[in-house]
Scaffold this motif. Structure first.
Motif, PDB file in Angstrom:
ATOM      1  N   ILE A 121       0.841  -1.203   0.000  1.00  0.00           N
ATOM      2  CA  ILE A 121       0.000   0.000   0.000  1.00  0.00           C
ATOM      3  C   ILE A 121       0.872   1.247   0.000  1.00  0.00           C
ATOM      4  N   GLU A 122       1.951   1.188   0.794  1.00  0.00           N
ATOM      5  CA  GLU A 122       2.879   2.332   0.836  1.00  0.00           C
ATOM      6  C   GLU A 122       3.496   2.563  -0.530  1.00  0.00           C
ATOM      7  N   GLN A 123       3.744   1.458  -1.272  1.00  0.00           N
ATOM      8  CA  GLN A 123       4.340   1.576  -2.603  1.00  0.00           C
ATOM      9  C   GLN A 123       3.281   1.844  -3.678  1.00  0.00           C
ATOM     10  N   LYS A 124       2.022   1.974  -3.209  1.00  0.00           N
ATOM     11  CA  LYS A 124       0.905   2.233  -4.108  1.00  0.00           C
ATOM     12  C   LYS A 124       0.759   1.160  -5.192  1.00  0.00           C
ATOM     13  N   ALA A 125       0.886  -0.129  -4.759  1.00  0.00           N
ATOM     14  CA  ALA A 125       0.689  -1.246  -5.691  1.00  0.00           C
ATOM     15  C   ALA A 125      -0.757  -1.236  -6.164  1.00  0.00           C
ATOM     16  N   ALA A 126      -0.956  -1.383  -7.481  1.00  0.00           N
ATOM     17  CA  ALA A 126      -2.303  -1.287  -8.061  1.00  0.00           C
ATOM     18  C   ALA A 126      -3.030  -2.626  -8.128  1.00  0.00           C
ATOM     19  N   TYR A 127      -2.283  -3.710  -8.143  1.00  0.00           N
ATOM     20  CA  TYR A 127      -2.929  -5.023  -8.338  1.00  0.00           C
ATOM     21  C   TYR A 127      -3.726  -5.418  -7.077  1.00  0.00           C
ATOM     22  N   PRO A 128      -4.774  -6.243  -7.265  1.00  0.00           N
ATOM     23  CA  PRO A 128      -5.620  -6.656  -6.138  1.00  0.00           C
ATOM     24  C   PRO A 128      -4.901  -7.627  -5.221  1.00  0.00           C
ATOM     25  N   ILE A 129      -5.355  -7.638  -3.984  1.00  0.00           N
ATOM     26  CA  ILE A 129      -4.768  -8.530  -2.975  1.00  0.00           C
ATOM     27  C   ILE A 129      -5.892  -9.307  -2.288  1.00  0.00           C
ATOM     28  N   LEU A 130      -5.709 -10.611  -2.159  1.00  0.00           N
ATOM     29  CA  LEU A 130      -6.651 -11.476  -1.431  1.00  0.00           C
ATOM     30  C   LEU A 130      -5.925 -12.039  -0.218  1.00  0.00           C
ATOM     31  N   VAL A 131      -6.434 -11.713   0.970  1.00  0.00           N
ATOM     32  CA  VAL A 131      -5.842 -12.227   2.212  1.00  0.00           C
ATOM     33  C   VAL A 131      -6.745 -13.359   2.738  1.00  0.00           C
ATOM     34  N   MET A 132      -6.137 -14.492   3.068  1.00  0.00           N
ATOM     35  CA  MET A 132      -6.914 -15.631   3.568  1.00  0.00           C
ATOM     36  C   MET A 132      -6.402 -16.022   4.953  1.00  0.00           C
ATOM     37  N   SER A 133      -7.348 -16.241   5.868  1.00  0.00           N
ATOM     38  CA  SER A 133      -6.941 -16.584   7.226  1.00  0.00           C
ATOM     39  C   SER A 133      -8.147 -17.128   7.991  1.00  0.00           C
ATOM     40  N   GLY A 134      -7.840 -17.939   8.987  1.00  0.00           N
ATOM     41  CA  GLY A 134      -8.876 -18.401   9.900  1.00  0.00           C
ATOM     42  C   GLY A 134      -8.829 -17.632  11.207  1.00  0.00           C
ATOM     43  N   TRP A 135      -8.011 -16.593  11.230  1.00  0.00           N
ATOM     44  CA  TRP A 135      -7.779 -15.801  12.453  1.00  0.00           C
ATOM     45  C   TRP A 135      -8.632 -14.545  12.385  1.00  0.00           C
ATOM     46  N   THR A 136      -9.509 -14.334  13.359  1.00  0.00           N
ATOM     47  CA  THR A 136     -10.468 -13.219  13.323  1.00  0.00           C
ATOM     48  C   THR A 136      -9.801 -11.855  13.249  1.00  0.00           C
ATOM     49  N   PRO A 137      -8.733 -11.580  14.028  1.00  0.00           N
ATOM     50  CA  PRO A 137      -8.109 -10.246  13.940  1.00  0.00           C
ATOM     51  C   PRO A 137      -7.610  -9.891  12.549  1.00  0.00           C
ATOM     52  N   ALA A 138      -7.314 -10.929  11.743  1.00  0.00           N
ATOM     53  CA  ALA A 138      -6.810 -10.644  10.392  1.00  0.00           C
ATOM     54  C   ALA A 138      -7.854  -9.925   9.566  1.00  0.00           C
ATOM     55  N   GLU A 139      -9.137 -10.325   9.733  1.00  0.00           N
ATOM     56  CA  GLU A 139     -10.206  -9.686   8.964  1.00  0.00           C
ATOM     57  C   GLU A 139     -10.290  -8.191   9.306  1.00  0.00           C
ATOM     58  N   LYS A 140      -9.990  -7.832  10.559  1.00  0.00           N
ATOM     59  CA  LYS A 140     -10.076  -6.435  10.992  1.00  0.00           C
ATOM     60  C   LYS A 140      -9.026  -5.570  10.306  1.00  0.00           C
TER      61      LYS A 140
END
Length: 909
Positions: free
Chosen positions: A67-86
């Motif tokens: 984000i700091e480098q202003k990357a334009a491509y989409p990102i998908l984050v996957m996790s079973g950890w609730t804080p990650a969604e936040k």
């Protein structure tokens, strides 16, 4: 695409899932997040898929840097950890094309998220099972449920409903047609199985129950007397698990997990297995011992997951899988680790060495029992569809014996049950008390018996009766004193019994809708019952109440069906076929007697139908208005040949019977033809009816026409046919009466002739005297006068003056005169006799009329109607009383006539 995750197995599965959906993709996967960052620093992918927690360089740090480098491509984050969604949502303000995917997820969800981020219109190509009834979007198949793709409407269908696994085909049918098929593996809150349909009602999934099951959800059926057991000893989860597929459905065998796996280990392994299954890669790691072939389906995996969430079911599956020496230390247990690598030989050697140890032996013995039991069951599964050699069969028997020897010792081994109790405490589940171990211990012998009982049924149904008997023998020879073989047999036969009871219900409903279908319903029911009968005969002896009650239930139902059919069709032939089939299955005395009675009555009706032409001919002769002589001639001409031919057929008489003639009738006193009287009541009733008709001809011939020859001939023929003793006696009385009346008539003729002769002699004598007197007078007159004789103008006729009667009543002692008082008495008696003769004639006519009425009723009597039979019997009783009255009054009349005749003889009349 760049894929980052520290779980190697997850990377492998995701790579397969992505390449399967997105063709010609350049996918670069990294388990090391630092190396992945180096790749991202060199070039931008079209999309980044990353985990959240990955050691030194986390997913959150990678996303922050991009984000700091202003990357334009989409990102998908996957996790079973609730804080990650936040933190993902917190970054969404700065980067709109970032998304979060909750673990565990399906391949369809992964495809959908990637397509959405790439701006593609691709939809998941697999497992869309229908459209949402609330919002109209696609409903997708998830790991434990089916859910609306839109998610906003909240529509969801559980993958397991009250223990019933809802597979994708049924879920799809529910969405498309509004209801599933009838599902039979639901378990109520009270622990009772029931069947139901699932239906959609205003966007909600609800039950629809069959009529007979509507009460079973809240009410438990009353147990049979033979199935009584203390409630504290029941362990339904154990009994339910103990099937021939015990090890094929074991959650630990399906998942490959050790029995002491932690909650985290279970979750991690479940995710791995589900994805492997979806990708068609199999559910076991390579080299695992006792793998399931073919691999478990997705539905079976769901069921295993649910079992692991149920404390009781998990404990039972733990009991029937391999234990480490100490729960929680499987990683350091050499035998368990060898087994996990597929080296069952090493594990078995370790357990064989430890089995005799007083401290370690119980776990080794338990695990060896499992080895032999699993091997035996796997081979039996193979035997269902394949023939095995005698050598292999003997090895299978040996596997069973090895397993039984150990299970019998373990069933009462205190150390084993202490371990089970300790394990319950370790699990620390509020719904799993330590008393569950005691209930397992009490029911284990019967649970093991149930496995063999199910195998016996399976082999019997596949036609391998000897193998079925072998498993019943195993049941009877093992766990003696600890099990109840009959109760176990009743339990495993319950589905067969329930199926048949349902078939009985449907057959009776079919007969109710159309009575003419009742016979077909009974025949189909008997056909369906044959396999169940064979199973009950296999498990129970012929003196077993369970067997006999079951047999009687079917026989009784079929008997009721044939009665319904007969009332609608009068088809005795079909009813007789059904009755003869069900009679051997009836076991109770009352039911046997009832069916035998129905058979006899049906046979009688069939025989009566054969005799109907003869009855019709007899009735025609009886009702004809011709003279008795003509009736008898017609009987001899038309009826006699038919009757004699019928007698020849029924008695199996070889050659023709002696022919009847009016003067020499053949008395059917069966000894003459070397036969005993037939036991066929219909035939004997016919012979008696013939005798009744002939008696009517005889009575009419004498009473109406005074035709002695016809009366006697008809009486002789009637005596020849009569079988009924009272009728025979009546005919003999008729014969005596005819003979007596003939003798009286002859005596009267003789007396009349004598009186006539005496009269003529008297006339002749008077004439002679008159002639002499006349000649004497003429001579006198001639001698006294010489003149000629001139007769008087009016000659006088000779006059007769009777002699004077003396005071004593004699006329010179030559003529007897009856005193006036006696004469008056005789006249009065004669008048009375004539009056009584008229009364008796009327009584005889009444008896004859009632007899004919009874014979006509006998032809049309409905033997199936109790009221009709009672009315007929009452009429016969009236007839017998009338016959007796007629007999008594005839006797009194004859006595009066005899007294009158004696007085006449006394006074010379």
């Amino acid at each position: 695409m760049v894929l980052i995750d520290d779980e190697e197995w997850l990377i492998e599965m995701m790579e397969l899932a992505i390449r399967g959906e997105f063709k010609n993709v350049d996918l670069r996967a990294f388990q090391d997040s630092k190396k992945a960052w180096q790749e991202l620093a060199q070039r931008d992918p079209d999309i980044l898929i990353t985990g959240a927690n990955m050691g030194e360089l986390s997913g959150e740090e990678i996303v922050r840097r991009l984000i700091e480098q202003k990357a334009a491509y989409p990102i998908l984050v996957m996790s079973g950890w609730t804080p990650a969604e936040k933190w993902v949502k917190s970054f969404a303000n700065k980067k709109p094309n970032i998304s979060f995917l909750q673990k565990p997820f399906t391949t369809e969800q992964l495809h959908a998220e990637i397509s959405k981020l790439l701006g593609r219109n691709d939809k998941p190509t697999l497992n869309i099972i229908g459209l949402c009834p609330k919002c109209g979007m696609e409903v997708l198949e998830g790991s434990t449920s089916y859910f609306c793709r839109g998610r906003e409407c909240g529509f969801k269908i559980a993958g397991v409903v009250l223990g019933q696994v809802l597979n994708s085909s049924q879920a799809s049918k529910l969405l498309q047609e509004g209801r599933t098929d009838l599902l039979s593996e639901f378990i109520s809150k009270n622990g009772h199985p029931f069947s139901a349909w699932l239906i959609l009602d205003k966007g909600k999934v609800v039950f629809d129950f069959p009529k007979q099951d509507s009460q079973e959800i809240t009410e438990s059926p009353k147990p049979a007397a033979t199935n009584k057991r203390r409630a504290s000893d029941e362990c339904k989860p154990l009994i339910d698990a103990a099937t021939k597929d015990l090890f094929l459905k074991n959650a630990f065998r399906i998942t490959g997990l050790p029995v002491d796996a932690t909650t985290r280990e279970v979750a991690k392994q479940v995710d791995k297995i589900k994805m492997l299954a979806e990708l068609g890669q199999g559910t076991h790691t390579q080299g695992a011992a006792f793998p399931i072939k073919p691999p478990p389906t997705l539905d079976e995996i769901r069921e295993a997951i649910q079992k692991l969430k149920d404390p009781e079911k998990r404990l039972i599956d733990e009991f029937f899988w391999f234990w480490p020496e100490e729960f929680g230390e499987n990683q350091s247990d050499v035998a368990i680790q060898a087994l996990a690598k597929g080296d069952s030989k090493t594990a078995i050697e370790i357990w064989n060495n430890k089995e005799k140890s007083s401290t370690d032996g119980v776990v080794a013995s338990h695990n060896l029992a499992l080895v032999y039991h699993i091997t035996a069951l796997d081979w039996e599964k193979h035997s269902f569809e394949n023939e095995v050699s005698e050598e292999r069969r003997q090895k299978i028997v040996n596997y069973w014996k090895e397993a039984f020897d150990r299970w019998e010792n373990l069933a009462t081994n205190e150390r084993l049950w202490e371990k089970v109790t300790t394990r319950i405490r370790q699990l620390n589940e509020p719904n799993l008390p330590t008393g569950f171990a005691r209930r397992m211990r009490a029911m284990l012998p019967e649970a093991l018996d149930k496995i063999n009982a199910e195998l016996a049924i399976a082999f019997a149904e596949s036609g391998k009766i000897e193998l079925a008997r072998l498993h019943i023998q195993f049941m009877r020879e093992t766990h003696q004193g600890l099990d109840n073989v009959e109760r176990t047999a009743e339990l495993v036969l319950t589905p067969a019994r329930n199926r048949l009871e349902d078939q009985i219900r449907r057959a009776e409903e079919r007969a109710k809708e159309n009575a003419r279908d009742a016979a077909s319903a009974a025949q189909e029911l008997l056909k369906q019952a044959q396999s169940a009968f064979a199973l009950y005969d296999l498990f129970f002896t012929k003196d077993s109440d369970l067997r006999n009650d079951f047999f009687d239930k079917v026989a009784s139902a079929c008997n009721r069906l044939q009665i319904v059919y007969y009332k609608a069709t009068n088809d005795d032939k079909t009813c007789l076929e059904i009755l003869k089939v069900i009679l051997p299955f009836a076991t109770s005395t009352d039911l046997k007697q009832l069916i035998e009675k129905d058979i006899n009555e049906t046979c009688a009706r069939l025989e009566s139908k054969k005799l109907e032409p003869v009855y019709a001919l007899l009735k025609s002769i009886q009702d004809s208005k011709v003279a008795p002589k003509r009736k008898l001639e017609r009987f001899e001409r038309e009826a006699m040949p038919v009757i004699m031919q019928m007698i020849s057929l029924i008695t199996n008489q070889e050659g023709p019977l002696p022919s009847h003639s009016r003067d020499r009738p053949v008395k059917i006193r069966w000894t003459r033809i070397g036969k005993t009287p037939p036991e066929d009541k219909a035939f004997t009733d016919l012979l008696d009816s013939i005798a009744f008709v002939l008696r009517d001809i005889s009575l009419e011939a004498w009473n109406t026409n005074q035709d002695k020859a016809t009366a006697n001939a008809a009486n002789r023929l009637a005596l020849a046919f009569a079988c009924d003793s009272p009728l025979d006696e009546k005919l003999m009385e008729d014969k005596a009466t005819l003979q007596q009346m003939a003798e009286q008539k002859t005596a009267a003729k003789r007396k009349k002739f004598k009186d006539t002769a005496l009269g003529w002699l008297l006339v002749i004598g008077v004439g002679i005297v008159w002639a002499i007197v006349s000649n004497s007078c003429n001579s006198t007159n001639t001698s006294s006068s010489n003149s000629s004789y001139t007769p008087s103008s009016t000659p006088s006729a000779p006059a007769y003056t009777p002699p004077t009667v003396s005071a004593s009543g004699n006329s010179d002692g030559n003529v007897y005169q009856v005193p006036s008082s006696v004469s008056s008495t005789l006249d009065n008696e004669k008048t009375e006799i004539e009056s009584e003769r008229t009364t008796l004639a009327a009584l005889d006519a009444k008896v004859a009329a009632l007899g004919r009425e009874i014979e006509n009723d006998r032809l049309t009597l409905d033997n199936t109607s109790q009221s009709a039979v009672d009315d007929f019997n009452a009429k016969v009783d009236r007839y017998n009383l009338l016959v007796q009255q007629d007999k008594d009054e005839n006797a009194a009349f004859n006595e009066k006539v005899d007294n009158y005749n004696a007085k006449l003889r006394q006074y010379g009349q």
